[in-house]
Enzyme design. Sequence first.
Site, PDB file in Angstrom:
ATOM      1  N   THR A  74      38.137   5.528  34.632  1.00 13.87           N
ATOM      2  CA  THR A  74      38.414   5.688  33.200  1.00 13.87           C
ATOM      3  C   THR A  74      39.577   6.685  33.075  1.00 13.87           C
ATOM      4  OG1 THR A  74      36.645   7.317  33.158  1.00 13.87           O
ATOM      5  CG2 THR A  74      36.122   5.135  32.280  1.00 13.87           C
ATOM      6  N   VAL A  95      40.673   9.206  30.909  1.00 17.07           N
ATOM      7  CA  VAL A  95      40.547  10.645  30.650  1.00 17.07           C
ATOM      8  C   VAL A  95      39.937  11.345  31.866  1.00 17.07           C
ATOM      9  CG1 VAL A  95      39.459  12.386  29.176  1.00 17.07           C
ATOM     10  CG2 VAL A  95      40.363  10.289  28.147  1.00 17.07           C
ATOM     11  N   CYS A  96      38.892  10.730  32.411  1.00 18.50           N
ATOM     12  CA  CYS A  96      38.220  11.330  33.585  1.00 18.50           C
ATOM     13  C   CYS A  96      39.175  11.445  34.757  1.00 18.50           C
ATOM     14  CB  CYS A  96      37.018  10.484  33.996  1.00 18.50           C
ATOM     15  SG  CYS A  96      35.813  10.267  32.694  1.00 18.50           S
ATOM     16  N   THR A  97      40.039  10.473  34.921  1.00 19.76           N
ATOM     17  CA  THR A  97      41.015  10.507  36.017  1.00 19.76           C
ATOM     18  C   THR A  97      41.877  11.766  35.903  1.00 19.76           C
ATOM     19  OG1 THR A  97      41.013   8.114  36.156  1.00 19.76           O
ATOM     20  CG2 THR A  97      42.950   9.229  37.051  1.00 19.76           C
ATOM     21  N   LEU A 117      39.639  15.014  36.661  1.00 23.42           N
ATOM     22  CA  LEU A 117      39.345  15.296  38.070  1.00 23.42           C
ATOM     23  C   LEU A 117      40.600  15.791  38.790  1.00 23.42           C
ATOM     24  CD1 LEU A 117      36.905  12.375  38.783  1.00 23.42           C
ATOM     25  CD2 LEU A 117      36.362  14.769  38.762  1.00 23.42           C
TER      26      LEU A 117
END
Length: 211
Positions: free
Chosen positions: A42, A44-46, A49
Amino acid sequence: MSLRLSDTAPDFTAETTFGKINFYEWLGNSWGVLFSHPADFTPVCTTELGTVAKLKPEFEKRHVKVIALSVDPVQSHHDWIKDINETQNTVVNFPIIADPVFEVSKLYDLVHPNASDKFTVRSVFVIGPDKKVKLIITYPASTGRNFDELLRVIDSLQLTANYSVATPANWKHGEEVVVVPSIKTEEIPAKFPKGHKVVKPYLRYTPQPNL
Ligand code: BEZ
């Protein structure tokens, strides 16, 4: 039951990208940050992290171990990490928990059925060396977290754990702090020899005491 501040952070053993981890053993005496993601692959999560990977030295400076969580299986995490490393120009250097049957997610109240019953919410927990929950923030899926803010709060938590002070609005490491109400004004000079300023009987400033 949802987790609240000062509750004991639940222990667990889980599959992660660093192999099987027992949370308490892995934490040892460190502070911990556990942050959850709606799902792998996804956008935003990329970015989140990747940002945390770049900030790892800042977390280490503060004796904080970071661990991420998403409900996808561990092979999916490994595949996603390749994308994160490529697109965010970094190397993901902390474990990601694989929680496909929501074991850890349930312990940390990360499934909010009115938001989604398939994905975890975007939450972050700061856990102290005493294994107590010091901070909980839950963000909307559409908003990436501000990890500089997380470091700022950790600075405040670590300072206020050791001194009778609190940190005012928008405080940053190095700025003046306020003396907690339980300290009488006449006690301040002995406790805070760097000086103090009484603005109101309840509003007393002093330089950050641990510098
Ligand atoms: C994301 O992490 O990019 C995301 C997840 C769920 C909804 C919207 C964005």
